[in-house]
Design a protein around this motif. Structure first.
Motif, PDB file in Angstrom:
ATOM      1  N   VAL A 140       0.842  -1.203   0.000  1.00  0.00           N
ATOM      2  CA  VAL A 140       0.000   0.000   0.000  1.00  0.00           C
ATOM      3  C   VAL A 140       0.874   1.248   0.000  1.00  0.00           C
ATOM      4  CG1 VAL A 140      -1.720   1.312   1.298  1.00  0.00           C
ATOM      5  CG2 VAL A 140      -1.905  -1.185   1.157  1.00  0.00           C
ATOM      6  N   LEU A 141       1.889   1.253   0.862  1.00  0.00           N
ATOM      7  CA  LEU A 141       2.787   2.403   0.940  1.00  0.00           C
ATOM      8  C   LEU A 141       3.527   2.623  -0.378  1.00  0.00           C
ATOM      9  CD1 LEU A 141       4.292   1.895   4.518  1.00  0.00           C
ATOM     10  CD2 LEU A 141       2.464   3.460   3.832  1.00  0.00           C
ATOM     11  N   LYS A 142       3.907   1.541  -1.041  1.00  0.00           N
ATOM     12  CA  LYS A 142       4.604   1.661  -2.330  1.00  0.00           C
ATOM     13  C   LYS A 142       3.712   2.316  -3.383  1.00  0.00           C
ATOM     14  CE  LYS A 142       6.999  -0.995  -5.912  1.00  0.00           C
ATOM     15  NZ  LYS A 142       7.418  -2.350  -6.372  1.00  0.00           N
ATOM     16  N   ALA A 143       2.450   1.900  -3.429  1.00  0.00           N
ATOM     17  CA  ALA A 143       1.522   2.485  -4.401  1.00  0.00           C
ATOM     18  C   ALA A 143       1.314   3.969  -4.121  1.00  0.00           C
ATOM     19  CB  ALA A 143       0.189   1.748  -4.374  1.00  0.00           C
ATOM     20  N   LEU A 144       1.218   4.342  -2.855  1.00  0.00           N
ATOM     21  CA  LEU A 144       1.064   5.750  -2.489  1.00  0.00           C
ATOM     22  C   LEU A 144       2.303   6.543  -2.878  1.00  0.00           C
ATOM     23  CD1 LEU A 144      -0.615   5.446   1.041  1.00  0.00           C
ATOM     24  CD2 LEU A 144      -1.702   6.199  -1.081  1.00  0.00           C
ATOM     25  N   ALA A 145       3.493   5.957  -2.630  1.00  0.00           N
ATOM     26  CA  ALA A 145       4.743   6.654  -2.951  1.00  0.00           C
ATOM     27  C   ALA A 145       4.880   6.871  -4.451  1.00  0.00           C
ATOM     28  CB  ALA A 145       5.926   5.864  -2.413  1.00  0.00           C
ATOM     29  N   GLU A 146       4.522   5.863  -5.253  1.00  0.00           N
ATOM     30  CA  GLU A 146       4.618   6.009  -6.707  1.00  0.00           C
ATOM     31  C   GLU A 146       3.679   7.093  -7.229  1.00  0.00           C
ATOM     32  OE1 GLU A 146       6.126   1.588  -8.165  1.00  0.00           O
ATOM     33  OE2 GLU A 146       4.100   2.267  -8.676  1.00  0.00           O
ATOM     34  N   ALA A 147       2.597   7.321  -6.505  1.00  0.00           N
ATOM     35  CA  ALA A 147       1.642   8.352  -6.911  1.00  0.00           C
ATOM     36  C   ALA A 147       1.922   9.698  -6.236  1.00  0.00           C
ATOM     37  CB  ALA A 147       0.215   7.892  -6.576  1.00  0.00           C
ATOM     38  N   ASP A 148       3.074   9.807  -5.556  1.00  0.00           N
ATOM     39  CA  ASP A 148       3.462  11.040  -4.849  1.00  0.00           C
ATOM     40  C   ASP A 148       2.437  11.431  -3.792  1.00  0.00           C
ATOM     41  OD1 ASP A 148       5.753  11.309  -6.463  1.00  0.00           O
ATOM     42  OD2 ASP A 148       4.631  12.411  -7.993  1.00  0.00           O
ATOM     43  N   LEU A 149       1.948  10.419  -3.056  1.00  0.00           N
ATOM     44  CA  LEU A 149       0.887  10.667  -2.074  1.00  0.00           C
ATOM     45  C   LEU A 149       1.297  10.400  -0.633  1.00  0.00           C
ATOM     46  CD1 LEU A 149      -2.219   9.173  -3.949  1.00  0.00           C
ATOM     47  CD2 LEU A 149      -1.728  11.594  -3.534  1.00  0.00           C
ATOM     48  N   LEU A 150       2.519   9.938  -0.386  1.00  0.00           N
ATOM     49  CA  LEU A 150       2.906   9.679   1.003  1.00  0.00           C
ATOM     50  C   LEU A 150       2.852  10.951   1.847  1.00  0.00           C
ATOM     51  CD1 LEU A 150       5.893   7.140   1.106  1.00  0.00           C
ATOM     52  CD2 LEU A 150       3.524   6.799   1.806  1.00  0.00           C
ATOM     53  N   GLY A 151       3.176  12.058   1.230  1.00  0.00           N
ATOM     54  CA  GLY A 151       3.132  13.330   1.944  1.00  0.00           C
ATOM     55  C   GLY A 151       1.727  13.771   2.313  1.00  0.00           C
ATOM     56  N   GLU A 152       0.716  13.148   1.690  1.00  0.00           N
ATOM     57  CA  GLU A 152      -0.679  13.476   2.001  1.00  0.00           C
ATOM     58  C   GLU A 152      -1.209  12.712   3.212  1.00  0.00           C
ATOM     59  OE1 GLU A 152      -2.610  15.789   0.373  1.00  0.00           O
ATOM     60  OE2 GLU A 152      -0.698  16.302  -0.589  1.00  0.00           O
ATOM     61  N   VAL A 153      -0.445  11.735   3.705  1.00  0.00           N
ATOM     62  CA  VAL A 153      -0.892  10.943   4.856  1.00  0.00           C
ATOM     63  C   VAL A 153      -0.863  11.822   6.101  1.00  0.00           C
ATOM     64  CG1 VAL A 153      -0.448   8.947   6.315  1.00  0.00           C
ATOM     65  CG2 VAL A 153      -0.087   8.783   3.836  1.00  0.00           C
ATOM     66  N   GLU A 154      -2.027  12.041   6.669  1.00  0.00           N
ATOM     67  CA  GLU A 154      -2.179  12.930   7.818  1.00  0.00           C
ATOM     68  C   GLU A 154      -2.292  12.166   9.133  1.00  0.00           C
ATOM     69  OE1 GLU A 154      -2.679  16.798   9.588  1.00  0.00           O
ATOM     70  OE2 GLU A 154      -2.092  16.209   7.562  1.00  0.00           O
ATOM     71  N   ARG A 155      -2.952  10.992   9.070  1.00  0.00           N
ATOM     72  CA  ARG A 155      -3.157  10.206  10.292  1.00  0.00           C
ATOM     73  C   ARG A 155      -2.964   8.720   9.982  1.00  0.00           C
ATOM     74  NH1 ARG A 155      -8.911  11.868  12.780  1.00  0.00           N
ATOM     75  NH2 ARG A 155      -9.579  11.195  10.695  1.00  0.00           N
ATOM     76  N   ILE A 156      -2.428   7.984  10.965  1.00  0.00           N
ATOM     77  CA  ILE A 156      -2.240   6.539  10.849  1.00  0.00           C
ATOM     78  C   ILE A 156      -2.845   5.871  12.069  1.00  0.00           C
ATOM     79  CG2 ILE A 156      -0.573   4.645  10.653  1.00  0.00           C
ATOM     80  CD1 ILE A 156       1.438   6.712   9.566  1.00  0.00           C
ATOM     81  N   SER A 157      -3.620   4.827  11.843  1.00  0.00           N
ATOM     82  CA  SER A 157      -4.162   4.001  12.921  1.00  0.00           C
ATOM     83  C   SER A 157      -3.703   2.573  12.664  1.00  0.00           C
ATOM     84  CB  SER A 157      -5.698   4.072  12.940  1.00  0.00           C
ATOM     85  OG  SER A 157      -6.238   3.146  13.864  1.00  0.00           O
ATOM     86  N   SER A 158      -3.009   1.986  13.623  1.00  0.00           N
ATOM     87  CA  SER A 158      -2.410   0.674  13.366  1.00  0.00           C
ATOM     88  C   SER A 158      -2.734  -0.324  14.467  1.00  0.00           C
ATOM     89  CB  SER A 158      -0.891   0.802  13.223  1.00  0.00           C
ATOM     90  OG  SER A 158      -0.303   1.217  14.444  1.00  0.00           O
ATOM     91  N   VAL A 159      -2.685  -1.596  14.083  1.00  0.00           N
ATOM     92  CA  VAL A 159      -2.906  -2.716  14.988  1.00  0.00           C
ATOM     93  C   VAL A 159      -1.831  -3.760  14.719  1.00  0.00           C
ATOM     94  CG1 VAL A 159      -4.532  -4.504  15.745  1.00  0.00           C
ATOM     95  CG2 VAL A 159      -5.399  -2.318  14.905  1.00  0.00           C
ATOM     96  N   SER A 160      -1.237  -4.321  15.749  1.00  0.00           N
ATOM     97  CA  SER A 160      -0.387  -5.503  15.648  1.00  0.00           C
ATOM     98  C   SER A 160       0.648  -5.398  14.527  1.00  0.00           C
ATOM     99  CB  SER A 160      -1.275  -6.743  15.488  1.00  0.00           C
ATOM    100  OG  SER A 160      -0.540  -7.933  15.581  1.00  0.00           O
ATOM    101  N   GLY A 161       0.495  -6.189  13.461  1.00  0.00           N
ATOM    102  CA  GLY A 161       1.451  -6.156  12.361  1.00  0.00           C
ATOM    103  C   GLY A 161       1.568  -4.783  11.730  1.00  0.00           C
ATOM    104  N   GLY A 162       0.486  -4.009  11.727  1.00  0.00           N
ATOM    105  CA  GLY A 162       0.539  -2.636  11.225  1.00  0.00           C
ATOM    106  C   GLY A 162       1.419  -1.755  12.086  1.00  0.00           C
TER     107      GLY A 162
END
Length: 374
Positions: A20-42
């Protein structure tokens, strides 16, 4: 603004989220990530990402120029699970913790990956919420930079917590690791997140474990299933929620023998757990289809071409995987062991292709650029 929900699922989930992160990076969208919610492996993959990138959220170029491959290699070389088992079993002082070994897993993460940073060293942006389950209240306990707690217990500072502590607590599967025991008298508590009215907590000890017991999607942080609204202060039109779900599907199986009571009880638990997860997903996807919010649902083993046809998408890139490849992705177990590089690549590719499908059909300018390159 993008909100990322990264599910649990051990190493399988960690490498799935990398796609998922790779697809976002290729689209120049990682900088648009404002919030992250994670569980366990995430939580494990984001913690390791920060550690490998000097406690900074990566730029698109940083992620694509080596960080992605480096993180995949980390999960392919050696197994955290074996290192944890050795530390737990070969040290007699740890035997008494065998049913509550969250701190043992934290020390293993520290020594195995060299993660020694403090929790409060994580950057201010994106806002990272790590989801835990409090066995005392049965509610979602969350760690954020500088604070932790739930609305029934109260909130306190995260001073003294290491990044490896939070990663371990979030991944503390009940039958494999067990809870992390928090002694409340060592902390000052207040009732609300933004109010310094001090209170005396109800419990002397709080057992914290795998956030997936409460919500394996990490979705509750950003989406209210009851109200079918985004938890974003009325900014639904400016938020795009991505749910990356690497939860293991519930497989059909013959019934257990009558005398296998524990196995039958565990099967009942897994059925209930799976239904609760599916209800969250159906409500979330329903909100997207009804235009109540913007977002995407990326599913373990999902077929991007079929998803594109079902949704009536204009841009449907051909998938590099067939049904057998996706079956391997879905069948990979939940653990913290080393993962075969080919399998890891296949799992990451599955999430990458689904995420890219949604991106191409959400951002017209990116789709136009992709068409020009082809």
């Amino acid at each position: 603004m993008i909100d990322l929900c990264l599910s649990g699922g051990g190493v399988r989930a960690a490498v799935f989220h990398l796609g998922v992160l790779k697809a976002l990076a290729e689209a120049d969208l990682l900088g648009e990530v404002e919030r992250i919610s994670s569980v366990s492996g995430g939580s494990i993959v984001i913690g390791l990402l920060y550690h490998e990138n000097n406690m900074k959220w990566p730029t698109d170029a940083e992620y694509l120029d080596g960080l992605h491959d480096k993180l995949l290699a980390r999960f392919s070389k050696g197994g955290l699970q074996l290192a944890y088992a050795k530390r737990l079993l070969l040290n007699p002082f740890n035997w008494l913790k065998i049913t509550a070994a969250g701190d043992v897993l934290s020390k293993t993460i520290n020594s195995f990956w060299g993660i020694s940073e403090k929790w409060d060293d994580v950057p201010q942006r994106p806002i990272w919420s790590v989801n835990i389950t409090s066995t005392n209240t049965g509610k979602r306990w969350r760690f954020k930079k500088g604070k932790m707690g739930d609305y029934l217990t109260g909130y306190t500072s995260t001073d003294g917590f290491k990044l490896s502590d939070v990663m371990a607590i979030s991944a503390g599967f009940p039958l494999g690791v067990g809870p992390y025991r928090l002694h409340t008298k060592k902390h000052k508590w207040h009732k609300y997140e933004r109010e310094l009215t001090f209170i005396k907590p109800k419990f002397k000890r709080i057992d914290l474990m795998d956030g997936g017991v409460y919500d394996n999607l990490g979705l509750d942080a950003f989406y209210d299933c009851g109200k079918r609204t985004c938890r974003c202060g009325g900014m639904e039109n400016q938020r795009y929620i991505i749910v990356s779900d690497a939860s293991a599907p519930l497989e059909s199986r013959p019934p257990y023998a009558r005398w296998r009571l524990l196995s039958r009880a565990y099967r009942m638990y897994m059925i209930s757990y799976d239904q609760i997860r599916l209800l969250r997903i159906r409500t979330f996807v329903g909100s997207i289809l009804q235009g109540e919010l913007q977002g995407m649902y990326v599913q373990l083993g999902g077929d991007p071409e079929r998803k594109g046809r079902d949704a009536g998408f204009k841009h449907i890139p051909p998938s590099s995987q067939d049904n057998e490849d996706r079956k391997v992705v879905r069948k990979y177990g939940t653990n913290l062991g080393a993962i075969n590089k080919e399998v890891a690549d296949s799992i990451a590719t599955n999430s990458y292709e689904q995420t890219r499908l949604f991106i191409l059909n959400t951002y017209p300018s990116i789709a136009e650029k992709a068409d020009e390159n082809e």
